[in-house]
Design a protein around this motif. Sequence first.
Motif, short mmCIF file in Angstrom:
data_model
loop_
_atom_site.label_atom_id
_atom_site.label_comp_id
_atom_site.label_asym_id
_atom_site.label_seq_id
_atom_site.Cartn_x
_atom_site.Cartn_y
_atom_site.Cartn_z
N ASN A 217 31.74 -5.88 31.55
CA ASN A 217 32.18 -6.05 30.25
C ASN A 217 33.26 -6.92 30.03
O ASN A 217 33.35 -7.48 28.83
CB ASN A 217 32.78 -4.62 29.28
N SER A 276 24.22 -3.04 35.52
CA SER A 276 25.02 -3.24 34.55
C SER A 276 24.93 -4.57 33.51
O SER A 276 25.01 -4.67 32.51
CB SER A 276 26.49 -2.84 34.74
N ILE A 280 23.57 -4.47 29.74
CA ILE A 280 24.70 -4.71 28.74
C ILE A 280 24.09 -6.31 28.19
O ILE A 280 24.34 -6.17 26.96
CB ILE A 280 26.03 -5.05 29.39
N GLU A 284 23.35 -6.24 24.12
CA GLU A 284 23.97 -7.30 23.39
C GLU A 284 23.13 -8.36 22.63
O GLU A 284 23.56 -8.53 21.42
CB GLU A 284 25.20 -8.06 24.26
#
Length: 412
Positions: A217, A276, A280, A284
């Motif tokens: 992140n 991940s 992600i 997104e």
Amino acid sequence: SEIELRDVLTAVSRIKAFMVKMDKLRSDNKMDNGLCSGQTIIAALGRRQDMLIKRYTDNLAVKWLVWVYNVVQIEATKREYFMMDGIPKVHCVQDLFTMFNVLDSRALSTSTKMFDGVYQLIGKTIDMFLVLMEADIHCNGRHFEDEYFCAVINAMGNIIDTLKRYKWKMRWKVSNFSLKNDVIFTKEETNWIDVDFESRIRRFRNWTKQTAVLLVNNIVEDVLRNNVFDVLFATQYFKKEKGFDVTIMVKTLKEYLQDFSVWIEEEWVVQKVRLSVMEIICDEYIRALIRESPSEGISSMANHIYIDVEILNAYFGDKSVFPDEMFQEAWKAKYRYLESIHEGLVTEDELIFMIYSKRLKEDDLYGRRLLQMIEEKRKLFRIANLYNLMMFFMGYFWWESSETKIPADLIV
């Protein structure tokens, strides 16, 4: 006055020896059975021993709690890491287990109650360390350097390995204690060792995975948010060459994942970081599509999505870069989902559209909003086609009914 811990251990040890002698005298009928019978004296000694053991473990609990707090506080203040064989490390793991290494060996050989109490206290102290580290990472992890973040992740992995060693070390100490003291432990009495340690190991593994997600992140927010995801499906996105922004993003991801594969010690953590990243990035991308809901024509929009998805597939679907089977299975599912968005936009067959819409509906997070956007686009496309067809026929009938004709010499 405060009693030194070593004095408590000495007292407990002597009480135990005295209780053994008293019990032998009682069994040999050499002790008077009056008011102060052997049974009464042994019970009184046992209560005294329990009180001293509690005092010992309470003192240890205070010392270790202060130690752990200081270890995490120093770590949070300095934010220092060092490189060992190209892998970033932090000092807090070594500092944490230092206090266990100086533990007086008599604490693990005096009595079963002392033995159990001390090792359960070790577990609780490690739990406190995890809680404090979790709080620090949640509050400040957004500002960690990449190398330091990897060092913290490596620290969690090192603690997991140490806990595994401690579990077997404790089992050995149980056997050793049993032989020295002629005590037989039942399976139920020692089962808590496996249960307690395995539970703690799972907690650290889960937290390591969560920390890996936080690391990814950070990449998204620091590097990709403004440069890629805030641009996707905006007006300028459709003015660029197809796949331009996603190509830049893939190049950036390659550099970061290459560094992480070196900086992160445990392979299973590296796999979690890669997984991940893929999840992600896809999420997104979908969020950007829903957020912008571009007014671009359905054909142009579908072409851009098709190129973007194929670029992602060329990267994430490359088994030489991502050989893990679990990763490839997860990517195939994501790829089919992204492919359904493109196919839902371009297909004219309603039956085929229903197949792709069913795939989108299975996603509770984005499926409904995506399907609503696609259906609106398809509806506008049908209206535009109907309008063009109507204008064509109107022009044709107007021409046929018009008295104005093209001169014959102008017709080639």
